[in-house]
Enzyme design. Structure first.
Site, mmCIF file in Angstrom:
data_model
loop_
_atom_site.group_PDB
_atom_site.id
_atom_site.type_symbol
_atom_site.label_atom_id
_atom_site.label_comp_id
_atom_site.label_asym_id
_atom_site.label_seq_id
_atom_site.Cartn_x
_atom_site.Cartn_y
_atom_site.Cartn_z
ATOM 1 N N LYS A 1 0.010 -1.260 -0.190
ATOM 2 C CA LYS A 1 0.216 0.125 -0.337
ATOM 3 C C LYS A 1 0.757 1.966 -0.135
ATOM 4 C CE LYS A 1 -4.587 2.091 2.132
ATOM 5 N NZ LYS A 1 -4.929 1.692 3.599
ATOM 6 N N SER B 1 -10.030 1.636 2.692
ATOM 7 C CA SER B 1 -8.945 2.860 1.940
ATOM 8 C C SER B 1 -7.887 2.084 1.108
ATOM 9 C CB SER B 1 -8.399 3.920 2.701
ATOM 10 O OG SER B 1 -7.370 3.489 3.470
ATOM 11 N N SER C 1 -10.025 -0.232 7.086
ATOM 12 C CA SER C 1 -9.296 0.107 5.584
ATOM 13 C C SER C 1 -8.585 -1.365 4.761
ATOM 14 C CB SER C 1 -8.624 1.006 5.350
ATOM 15 O OG SER C 1 -9.129 2.194 5.776
#
Ligand code: GLN
Length: 447
Positions: free
Chosen positions: A49, A124, A148
């Protein structure tokens, strides 16, 4: 796609060939799951990420304000991966600074859900989940402050796990809400998630909230034959849509058939979850994001004096959702409102944690929806309050600091995945993964 377990038996040369294939496939996929194709190290490529520092990579947290920033050091999770035959490959798209539930707030534009490209992958960590689901990553790291990892995993039909707060080092993770953030795995199945979790977990002197005891590796001792007591929170489930409720009922039945005992419970404080989370998370975010001033990191705006430099850099560098949260956070921390909002929310946070602990006196795990609906269409989540409400099933787990894992259990009539999560006591990841392995086996669910 080859599983992480299989990939770890292959040579570095084979993995280098696979890494090149993944890069080509990702570029051709049109999913916008990767925002960079940097690589670091040798071994099995793991997608990272874009808020986790990999030394010498451009790392931007999906934000314009960090364009041009090069990470000067390595996150502990990346060091740990490299010790276990894995390498960091590619940066995954995400909501700007991990604030969002759809990945649409990214500076790089929305990621698409591989099951229907007009839908969001969740957020996210949407890039991480979409890439694993779309066959363009073997496994990925995400971060989970209020859902997330688990929610995009559910929307994309893959496995996503949030460790107990303190179990995985946050050193090198761009802070959103420091008392809630945890890094965790997104993988094709429970065993792969356990392998990745084993690799990244452990004490770290560089993170002052890191738990200072070690626990055994889980993947090698995974026990899908375990028999557990699983709590169902009756008053909680009715807020999910019909398809999710149906998938939930079927899962409960399969768990009973597999020999688990089900206990029925109620929770009183769930109605406070969203307000409590959005007060505390925005307060912490406003403080954490104060450091992005145009002087120290990334983009610097044109300006005539210092005040203008801060003002212009922050105005131009942050997106709308991030600005909204900075405003909210500064409001709840401001004098005159601090006691009414921030202090009160801290007190409610304790009540929420106590309520979970009471349930765990009679149960090993809790089974819960991950989200009230399947993945929405791109562009449909325009109202921020509606979007915040969709976090109703995930955020309390972060407020209580507990570990949880999201598993795909069914699809709706349009072929969109539905996920459910298991939640365990703090530091009880072994029971969590055993329960998840059992649930995966009992459902025999084919994505
Ligand atoms: N959707 C939640 C939020 O916007 C959770 C995000 C996260 O876990 N990083 O804050």
């Amino acid at each position: 796609m080859i599983t992480l377990k299989e990939a770890l038996t292959k040579s570095n040369e084979e993995m280098e060939t696979l890494r090149q294939e993944l890069e080509e496939k990702a570029k051709a996929s049109g999913l916008n799951a990767y925002v960079g194709f940097e690589s670091s190290g040798e071994g099995v490529p793991i997608l990272i990420k874009d808020n986790i520092q990999v030394k010498d990579w451009s790392v931007t947290s999906g934000s314009k304000i960090l364009q041009g920033y090069i990470a000067p050091y390595e996150a502990t999770v990346i060091k740990n991966l490299k010790l276990k035959g894995m390498m960091a490959f590619g940066r995954a798209n995400m909501d700007e600074f991990a604030m969002g539930s759809t990945t649409e707030s990214s500076f790089y534009g929305a990621t698409k859900n591989p099951h229907a490209t007009d839908r969001v992958p969740g957020g996210s960590s949407g890039g991480s989940a979409a890439a694993v689901a779309g066959g363009i990553a073997i496994a990925a790291l995400g971060s989970d402050t209020g859902g997330s990892i688990r929610q995009p995993a559910a929307y994309c039909g893959v496995v996503g796990m949030k460790p107990t707060y303190g179990r995985v080092s946050r050193f090198g993770l761009a802070s959103y809400a420091s008392s809630l953030d945890q890094i965790g795995p997104i993988a094709q199945n429970v065993e792969d998630a356990a392998i990745l979790y084993d690799a990244i977990k452990g004490h770290d002197d560089k993170d002052s909230t890191s738990a200072d005891f070690e626990i055994e590796d889980i993947a090698n001792n995974l026990n899908p034959e375990v028999k557990l007591t699983i709590a169902v929170i009756d008053n909680y489930i009715s807020e999910a849509d019909e398809d999710t409720q149906r998938a939930y009922a079927k899962t409960v039945q399969k768990l009973e058939e597999a020999g688990h005992s089900i206990v029925h419970k109620k929770m009183q404080n769930t109605k406070y979850d969203i307000a409590t989370y959005y007060i505390l998370a925005t307060a912490e975010a406003a403080t954490n994001l104060a450091r992005f001033d145009g002087v120290r990191y990334g983009t610097r705006a044109e300006s005539k004096n210092t005040e203008e430099l801060f003002y212009n850099s922050r105005s131009e560098g942050f997106g709308e959702e991030v600005k909204r949260r900075i405003l909210l956070g500064n409001f709840v921390l401001s004098s005159g409102y601090y006691d009414a909002y921030y202090v009160k929310a801290q007190k409610v946070r304790h009540l929420i944690r106590d309520e979970f602990n009471t349930i765990f006196e009679d149960a090993d795990l809790i089974l819960s929806p991950v989200a009230p609906t399947v993945a929405p269409k791109i562009g449909a989540s325009k109202d921020p309050l509606e979007m915040y409400k969709s976090d109703m099933y995930t955020i309390a787990i972060n407020l209580a600091g507990l570990p949880a894992i999201s598993l795909p259990v069914a699809k709706d009539d349009e072929g969109m995945p539905i996920g459910l999560q298991l939640i365990a006591k703090a530091f009880n990841e072994k029971t969590l993964f055993d329960g998840a392995a059992s649930m995966e086996k009992a459902l025999n669910y084919n994505k």
